[in-house]
Motif scaffolding. Structure first.
Motif, short mmCIF file in Angstrom:
data_model
loop_
_atom_site.label_atom_id
_atom_site.label_comp_id
_atom_site.label_asym_id
_atom_site.label_seq_id
_atom_site.Cartn_x
_atom_site.Cartn_y
_atom_site.Cartn_z
N UNK A 1 0.81 -1.21 0.00
CA UNK A 1 0.00 0.00 0.00
C UNK A 1 0.85 1.25 0.00
N UNK A 2 0.25 2.42 -0.25
CA UNK A 2 1.01 3.67 -0.42
C UNK A 2 1.88 4.04 0.76
N UNK A 3 1.38 3.84 1.98
CA UNK A 3 2.14 4.30 3.13
C UNK A 3 3.35 3.41 3.43
N UNK A 4 3.32 2.18 2.94
CA UNK A 4 4.45 1.28 3.15
C UNK A 4 5.40 1.27 1.96
N UNK A 5 4.97 1.78 0.82
CA UNK A 5 5.71 1.60 -0.42
C UNK A 5 6.92 2.51 -0.57
N UNK B 1 7.40 -5.66 10.49
CA UNK B 1 7.00 -6.37 9.27
C UNK B 1 8.17 -7.19 8.74
N UNK B 2 7.88 -8.40 8.26
CA UNK B 2 8.93 -9.24 7.68
C UNK B 2 9.26 -8.82 6.26
N UNK B 3 8.24 -8.45 5.49
CA UNK B 3 8.44 -8.03 4.10
C UNK B 3 7.55 -6.84 3.81
N UNK B 4 8.04 -6.01 2.91
CA UNK B 4 7.27 -4.86 2.45
C UNK B 4 7.34 -4.83 0.93
N UNK B 5 6.16 -4.74 0.31
CA UNK B 5 6.08 -4.69 -1.15
C UNK B 5 5.72 -3.27 -1.56
N UNK B 6 6.56 -2.67 -2.38
CA UNK B 6 6.31 -1.33 -2.89
C UNK B 6 5.77 -1.39 -4.31
N UNK C 1 -0.14 -7.10 -7.08
CA UNK C 1 -0.94 -8.27 -7.44
C UNK C 1 -0.07 -9.50 -7.71
N UNK C 2 0.96 -9.35 -8.51
CA UNK C 2 1.80 -10.49 -8.86
C UNK C 2 2.90 -10.70 -7.82
N UNK C 3 3.48 -9.61 -7.34
CA UNK C 3 4.59 -9.72 -6.38
C UNK C 3 4.13 -10.40 -5.09
N UNK C 4 2.93 -10.09 -4.61
CA UNK C 4 2.45 -10.71 -3.38
C UNK C 4 2.20 -12.20 -3.60
N UNK C 5 1.60 -12.57 -4.71
CA UNK C 5 1.38 -13.98 -4.99
C UNK C 5 2.72 -14.73 -5.03
N UNK C 6 3.69 -14.19 -5.73
CA UNK C 6 4.98 -14.87 -5.86
C UNK C 6 5.68 -14.99 -4.52
N UNK D 1 10.52 -4.32 -4.51
CA UNK D 1 9.98 -3.34 -5.43
C UNK D 1 9.26 -4.07 -6.55
N UNK D 2 7.95 -3.99 -6.54
CA UNK D 2 7.15 -4.72 -7.51
C UNK D 2 7.19 -4.02 -8.86
N UNK D 3 7.36 -4.78 -9.94
CA UNK D 3 7.30 -4.16 -11.27
C UNK D 3 5.87 -3.76 -11.61
N UNK D 4 5.73 -2.84 -12.55
CA UNK D 4 4.41 -2.44 -13.04
C UNK D 4 3.74 -3.64 -13.69
N UNK D 5 2.50 -3.88 -13.34
CA UNK D 5 1.81 -5.07 -13.86
C UNK D 5 1.22 -4.80 -15.23
N UNK D 6 1.03 -5.87 -15.99
CA UNK D 6 0.32 -5.83 -17.25
C UNK D 6 -1.17 -5.93 -16.94
N UNK D 7 -1.92 -4.87 -17.20
CA UNK D 7 -3.33 -4.85 -16.81
C UNK D 7 -4.16 -5.92 -17.52
N UNK D 8 -3.68 -6.37 -18.66
CA UNK D 8 -4.42 -7.42 -19.37
C UNK D 8 -4.12 -8.81 -18.83
N UNK D 9 -3.12 -8.90 -17.93
CA UNK D 9 -2.69 -10.22 -17.46
C UNK D 9 -3.11 -10.52 -16.02
N UNK D 10 -3.69 -9.54 -15.34
CA UNK D 10 -4.09 -9.80 -13.96
C UNK D 10 -5.58 -10.10 -13.88
N UNK D 11 -5.94 -10.88 -12.85
CA UNK D 11 -7.35 -11.18 -12.62
C UNK D 11 -8.04 -9.97 -12.01
N UNK D 12 -9.26 -9.72 -12.42
CA UNK D 12 -10.02 -8.59 -11.89
C UNK D 12 -10.74 -8.99 -10.60
N UNK D 13 -10.99 -8.03 -9.73
CA UNK D 13 -11.46 -8.35 -8.37
C UNK D 13 -12.96 -8.27 -8.15
#
Length: 504
Positions: A92-96, A107-112, A116-121, A138-150
């Motif tokens: 999230x923004x405040x941790x990133x 916290x053990x890990x922080x994802x900036x 979506x993909x970085x947390x799963x991995x 540092x999570x890479x920018x995701x491909x919006x066509x490749x992620x599942x919608x919520x």
């Protein structure tokens, strides 16, 4: 029991976390052993820790924002003391963005970034026994066509009792320095056919209130028009909320907006400042003539409810400059004007203004400005009270006719500043002021301090209450009620309680 618990503190129960649902939707084979658990800020933190640990999770992922950072820090401290083997992952923004201004060391890990993909991995690796050496990912920018919608993960309770949030794009082409969206300056869009199919599924499930979180909904005209056309084809009442840029309303867009029924469409319009020099300081585009033209069009030719934003404490801006902006906006639009205090968000470039403009901020969330070279600490405090009373009296729509009696000559800022100072002297409070008490304060100020005609004030306030859909007139206003309402009962009107309808 769930191996992975996704949690956050929402600002209100009516809010539902879109971020958690994105993470959950993209957990792939780990979804069956995962669950979303949402809480509200200021709940009992130990009880929340108890509820989370009752599910015996191996991993707890927490979405962190400026409004919940303190609660998150306290929660992860308790979780680690009680269950040190539980892996805590923040995003999230405040941790990133580093350095953290809240202590997230438990916290053990922080994802900036986009998680979506970085947390799963990360979860997949941890549950498979694969060690991760880097605490900050540092999570890479995701491909919006490749992620599942919520959107399938909004449940029936969400649909019945909470806002349904959606996004059709990410990024922002503008570089406004106070905003985190400026970091991602490239616009990316979800496939419009896919999105309209998601709208239809939500509609069939009974959703009638859609809040879009896109920063620049009206930037890409063809895309915006497709979305508006989808809803214009629907007959039942609904509510749509969009964030729009104020200087881009081509004719095709105008024509569609003009077709929406009253209380169906809310547009959040980011103004922030009407001072070109200040806007230039913070890299904010400001085409004043076009903004005025568009706001006047929206005011005069549409039934859209407008929510306009102004910020106090921008680098270099004086209260006199802010006052001119507020007076101007009130003359252009009758919509809500949200008065906010500047916040220094982690990840933005606002720090470059600290020395030139004497910017001093609070060290704790929401990191609001305490003083600048041009606005003192005392003035900032007064403006916080001004903003609170403004929301109660002006933005609520409960006092539309009577509050305007404060500024018969259009000096909105000066007159409301004097009134807000008087109210604070009388009450020493900004919260838990009942509507009837605020009405009495406004009445007394107009009559006793401003020496307005008592009959004129009473009739205006009685009319305001009558517009309030069934609200009983306070005793002190009953002598001013129309004859058909002499029993003190307000007009019934519509059953809607939306602020949009109040201001219509």
């Amino acid at each position: 029991m769930h191996t992975i618990v996704l949690a956050t503190f929402n600002a209100r129960y009516s809010h539902a976390s879109l971020a958690l649902r994105y993470l959950y939707a993209n957990l792939r084979e780990l979804r069956p052993q995962s669950a979303i658990r949402e809480f509200v800020i200021n709940e009992n933190i130990q009880q929340i820790a108890e509820r989370i640990l009752a599910e015996a999770p191996r991993i707890v992922g927490i979405s962190t924002y400026i409004w919940n950072a303190g609660d998150v820090a306290e929660l992860i401290g308790i979780l680690k003391k009680v269950s040190p083997e539980t892996v805590i992952v923040l995003g999230g923004p405040e941790a990133s963005h580093l350095p953290h201004r809240v202590d997230f060391s438990n916290a053990d890990y922080i994802i900036g970034g986009e998680g979506e993909i970085a947390f799963y991995e990360l979860c997949r690796d941890l549950l498979s026994g694969v060690e991760r050496n880097n605490r900050f990912i540092k999570a890479p920018t995701v491909d919006l066509s490749a992620i599942a919608l919520p959107y399938d993960d909004y449940d029936s309770n969400d649909i019945a009792h909470r806002y349904v949030y959606l996004e059709t794009s990410r990024g922002c082409p503008y570089l406004c320095e106070f905003c985190l969206s400026a970091i991602d300056d490239k616009m990316r869009y979800f496939d419009i056919d896919v999105m309209t199919a998601e709208f239809e599924k939500l509609w069939q499930r009974g959703v009638r209130s859609f809040k879009f979180i896109d920063r620049t909904f009206n930037l890409k005209l063809s895309y915006a028009n497709r979305i508006l056309d989808f809803f214009l084809a629907k007959d039942e009442p609904y509510f749509l909320h969009f964030e729009v840029i104020p200087d881009h309303f081509p004719e095709a867009l105008r024509g569609r907006i003009a077709r929406f029924a009253p209380a169906a469409l809310q547009l959040e319009v980011g103004i922030q400042t009407l001072n070109p020099e200040i806007a230039d300081n913070i890299h904010r585009p400001l085409r004043l003539a076009k903004i005025e033209e568009n706001l006047r069009f929206l005011e005069e030719h549409t039934r859209a409810h407008l929510h306009l934003d102004l910020i106090v404490g921008l680098p270099g801006e004086t209260l006199e400059s802010f006052a001119q902006g507020l007076d101007t906006l009130v003359s252009w639009s009758s919509g809500e004007i949200q008065i906010g205090i500047l916040k220094k968000l982690s990840g933005t470039t606002m720090a470059r203004h600290d020395d030139p403009f004497g910017m001093v901020y609070a060290d704790t969330p929401p990191y609001d400005v305490l003083k600048t070279t041009h606005v003192s600490f005392e003035e900032i405090q007064k403006m916080k009270r001004f903003a609170r009373y403004w929301d109660i009296l002006y933005n609520s729509g409960n006092f539309t006719q009577s509050v305007a009696l404060l500024w018969p000559e259009g000096k909105v800022f000066d007159e409301f500043r004097d009134f807000s100072a008087w109210v604070y002297d009388q009450t020493a409070a900004t919260w838990k002021i009942a509507q009837e008490r605020m009405a009495r304060l406004l009445f007394d100020y107009l009559v006793d301090v401003r020496h307005c005609d008592k009959e004129d004030v009473g009739r205006a306030m009685a009319a305001d209450f009558s517009k309030g859909h069934g609200k009983r007139l306070p005793p002190f206003l009953r002598p001013y009620a129309p004859e058909e309402r002499s029993d003190g009962e307000a007009a019934r009107g519509s059953a809607s309680t939306k602020r949009q309808a109040q201001r219509a």
